[in-house]
Write a protein that holds these residues in place. Structure first.
Motif, PDB file in Angstrom:
ATOM      1  N   UNK A 137      -8.150  14.812   9.645  1.00  0.00           N
ATOM      2  CA  UNK A 137      -8.629  15.098  10.996  1.00  0.00           C
ATOM      3  C   UNK A 137      -8.398  13.892  11.895  1.00  0.00           C
ATOM      4  N   UNK A 138      -8.828  14.013  13.151  1.00  0.00           N
ATOM      5  CA  UNK A 138      -8.618  12.904  14.077  1.00  0.00           C
ATOM      6  C   UNK A 138      -9.602  11.761  13.859  1.00  0.00           C
ATOM      7  N   UNK A 139     -10.428  11.852  12.821  1.00  0.00           N
ATOM      8  CA  UNK A 139     -11.228  10.688  12.424  1.00  0.00           C
ATOM      9  C   UNK A 139     -10.498   9.861  11.366  1.00  0.00           C
ATOM     10  N   UNK A 140      -9.329  10.332  10.936  1.00  0.00           N
ATOM     11  CA  UNK A 140      -8.484   9.576  10.014  1.00  0.00           C
ATOM     12  C   UNK A 140      -7.237   9.105  10.764  1.00  0.00           C
ATOM     13  N   UNK A 141      -6.792   7.895  10.465  1.00  0.00           N
ATOM     14  CA  UNK A 141      -5.711   7.283  11.230  1.00  0.00           C
ATOM     15  C   UNK A 141      -4.412   7.145  10.445  1.00  0.00           C
ATOM     16  N   UNK A 142      -4.518   6.939   9.143  1.00  0.00           N
ATOM     17  CA  UNK A 142      -3.347   6.710   8.300  1.00  0.00           C
ATOM     18  C   UNK A 142      -3.519   7.509   7.017  1.00  0.00           C
ATOM     19  N   UNK A 143      -2.441   8.099   6.548  1.00  0.00           N
ATOM     20  CA  UNK A 143      -2.412   8.816   5.277  1.00  0.00           C
ATOM     21  C   UNK A 143      -1.325   8.185   4.418  1.00  0.00           C
ATOM     22  N   UNK A 144      -1.651   7.886   3.151  1.00  0.00           N
ATOM     23  CA  UNK A 144      -0.676   7.188   2.314  1.00  0.00           C
ATOM     24  C   UNK A 144      -0.865   7.554   0.854  1.00  0.00           C
ATOM     25  N   UNK A 145       0.137   7.198   0.057  1.00  0.00           N
ATOM     26  CA  UNK A 145       0.046   7.358  -1.401  1.00  0.00           C
ATOM     27  C   UNK A 145       0.885   6.275  -2.062  1.00  0.00           C
ATOM     28  N   UNK A 146       0.595   6.003  -3.323  1.00  0.00           N
ATOM     29  CA  UNK A 146       1.321   4.950  -4.040  1.00  0.00           C
ATOM     30  C   UNK A 146       1.327   5.251  -5.527  1.00  0.00           C
ATOM     31  N   UNK A 147       2.376   4.792  -6.189  1.00  0.00           N
ATOM     32  CA  UNK A 147       2.476   4.865  -7.644  1.00  0.00           C
ATOM     33  C   UNK A 147       2.409   3.470  -8.240  1.00  0.00           C
ATOM     34  N   UNK A 148       1.946   3.406  -9.462  1.00  0.00           N
ATOM     35  CA  UNK A 148       1.866   2.123 -10.147  1.00  0.00           C
ATOM     36  C   UNK A 148       3.259   1.647 -10.565  1.00  0.00           C
ATOM     37  N   UNK A 149       3.419   0.342 -10.568  1.00  0.00           N
ATOM     38  CA  UNK A 149       4.526  -0.252 -11.308  1.00  0.00           C
ATOM     39  C   UNK A 149       4.048  -0.291 -12.755  1.00  0.00           C
ATOM     40  N   UNK A 150       4.381   0.747 -13.509  1.00  0.00           N
ATOM     41  CA  UNK A 150       3.712   0.982 -14.793  1.00  0.00           C
ATOM     42  C   UNK A 150       3.803  -0.229 -15.711  1.00  0.00           C
ATOM     43  N   UNK A 151       4.991  -0.816 -15.814  1.00  0.00           N
ATOM     44  CA  UNK A 151       5.183  -1.938 -16.739  1.00  0.00           C
ATOM     45  C   UNK A 151       4.310  -3.124 -16.356  1.00  0.00           C
ATOM     46  N   UNK A 152       4.311  -3.504 -15.080  1.00  0.00           N
ATOM     47  CA  UNK A 152       3.530  -4.667 -14.675  1.00  0.00           C
ATOM     48  C   UNK A 152       2.041  -4.345 -14.664  1.00  0.00           C
ATOM     49  N   UNK A 153       1.670  -3.158 -14.203  1.00  0.00           N
ATOM     50  CA  UNK A 153       0.252  -2.800 -14.163  1.00  0.00           C
ATOM     51  C   UNK A 153      -0.343  -2.859 -15.568  1.00  0.00           C
ATOM     52  N   UNK A 154       0.356  -2.273 -16.529  1.00  0.00           N
ATOM     53  CA  UNK A 154      -0.138  -2.283 -17.910  1.00  0.00           C
ATOM     54  C   UNK A 154      -0.222  -3.713 -18.446  1.00  0.00           C
ATOM     55  N   UNK A 155       0.798  -4.511 -18.144  1.00  0.00           N
ATOM     56  CA  UNK A 155       0.809  -5.897 -18.626  1.00  0.00           C
ATOM     57  C   UNK A 155      -0.357  -6.690 -18.037  1.00  0.00           C
TER      58      UNK A 155
END
Length: 399
Positions: A137-155
């Motif tokens: 709605x107009x009370x939200x300003x930005x919409x986004x999504x992201x994926x993990x860098x699986x190898x580094x995140x796990x490490x």
């Protein structure tokens, strides 16, 4: 020209050399060689947050042992408050995709105008994880999504859980725990139109709400990794070392909109380039440099050279440019050591020599470096990095 006149008004008593010829500047090879500077969007935002004493907290962190749940990050300034609502999901590796057509992600986000309550979080939980398939709605300003860098995140999680810090080489090679696959704003999918917030002081310039969202996403990515480490080994887990944390950014896996953006927003592009070129013109007009400025520049040149030594990319053409840039920094550092307080027009001379000696990457790296000691004449130009793109007159559709 009007935009450039506005920039002159930002510092009436600042001398300026002639601007570089647009035929020199507005070439893709040179534009692609630009380096981050005091006028980069994120640095403009963070400078304002620091100078105005904005306050940050995390009212909600409801993430379970699987790494699934919701967290909120609240940012409060002199006039306004904003909240990032972050959703963490359990995603099968087979579904993880950075393509635009993906339908599921490791994390999804929205930046909200003001504080949020449980009812708003509940509404967002039914829409934000769907991204394009949902609606905000107009009370939200930005919409986004992201994926993990699986190898580094796990490490990182495994290292912290064991009471150790992650491998520095892996941190340098990857550089992020999550990478965004979209950062939408300005009315997309029901979000607030730019006109709703464009006059707010904290968003003067370009892409400031989006930069705020991405900066908070970076914070969430580290918090999530530390949380998962504590879940895995509560007795031994440690937090990420601040020096390592400083090296982490947010990855970006797509840039599909850049080509049409360049075509559709010529006045905005002009304002960005004009600000940078005006900054360079002001630097080249400086008569002499004092000892403190010279020492600061020498230090920053060495830091930049060291930073370039750490860059690694898979693309052979870009890697060749980086290797040439490293040679350029050797020249820049040596030339910086020759600077003297008695030199007349030191930065103009430095730039002219660089233009005849260095690659485009080296020339533009020098331009960014030259800005660093001169915040008082460079930073005000950030206020000019916007443009009124409304038509001069509206078409009468009834005629």
């Amino acid at each position: 020209m009007a935009e450039h006149m506005d920039m002159r008004e930002q510092a009436v008593n600042v001398a300026e050399a002639p601007l570089r010829d647009p035929r020199t500047v507005m070439r893709l090879a040179r534009l692609g060689a630009f380096h981050q500077s005091r006028l980069s969007f994120m640095r403009v935002l963070l400078r304002r947050l620091r100078n105005e004493g904005w306050h940050f907290d995390r009212p909600v962190f409801d993430i379970d042992e699987r790494g699934v749940g919701v967290a909120t990050y609240r940012v409060s300034g002199p006039q306004n408050t904003y909240t990032l609502v972050a959703f963490a999901h359990e995603l099968d590796d087979s579904l993880r995709s950075d393509r635009v057509i993906a339908e599921a992600w490791d994390t999804t986000f929205t930046l909200c105008d003001g504080e949020v309550d449980a009812a708003q979080i509940e509404r967002l939980s039914a829409n934000v994880p769907k991204q394009e398939a949902g609606r905000v709605s107009d009370t939200e300003m930005v919409l986004s999504r992201a994926n993990k860098s699986v190898r580094l995140f796990r490490h990182v999680v495994e290292s912290l859980a064991a009471g150790a810090q992650p491998d520095a080489t892996m941190i340098d090679e990857v550089g992020y725990l999550v990478r965004t696959t979209a950062v939408y704003g300005s009315g997309k999918f029901g979000a607030a139109d730019r006109a709703n917030w464009a006059t707010r002081p904290e968003f003067t310039g370009s892409f400031q709400p989006e930069m705020l969202a991405v900066w908070l996403i970076r914070t969430f990515s580290v918090d999530l990794a530390e949380h998962m480490a504590r879940v895995a080994a509560p007795a031994t887990a440690v937090r990420l070392d601040p020096e390592i944390r400083r090296k982490l950014g947010v990855g970006n896996s797509t840039g599909l909109g850049m080509a049409p953006f360049l075509i559709n927003h010529p006045r905005l592009i002009n304002s960005w380039i004009a600000a940078r070129e005006t900054a360079l013109a002001r630097l080249r007009a400086i008569g002499t440099a004092d000892d403190s400025t010279i020492r600061q520049f020498r230090l920053l040149a060495r830091r930049a050279a060291k930073n370039a030594d750490e860059w690694q990319v898979a693309d052979e053409r870009q890697m060749a440019k980086i290797e040439r840039l490293r040679d350029d920094f050797t020249w820049i550092v040596a030339r910086a050591d020759e600077l003297d307080t008695a030199d007349a027009m030191p930065w103009d001379s430095f730039y002219r020599e660089a233009e005849a000696t260095l690659s485009l990457e080296g020339q533009e790296a020098l331009v960014s470096l030259m800005m660093e000691p001169y915040g008082e004449i460079v930073d005000p130009l950030a206020a000019c990095m916007h443009a009124d793109e409304e038509l001069a007159h509206r078409i009468d559709g009834k005629a």
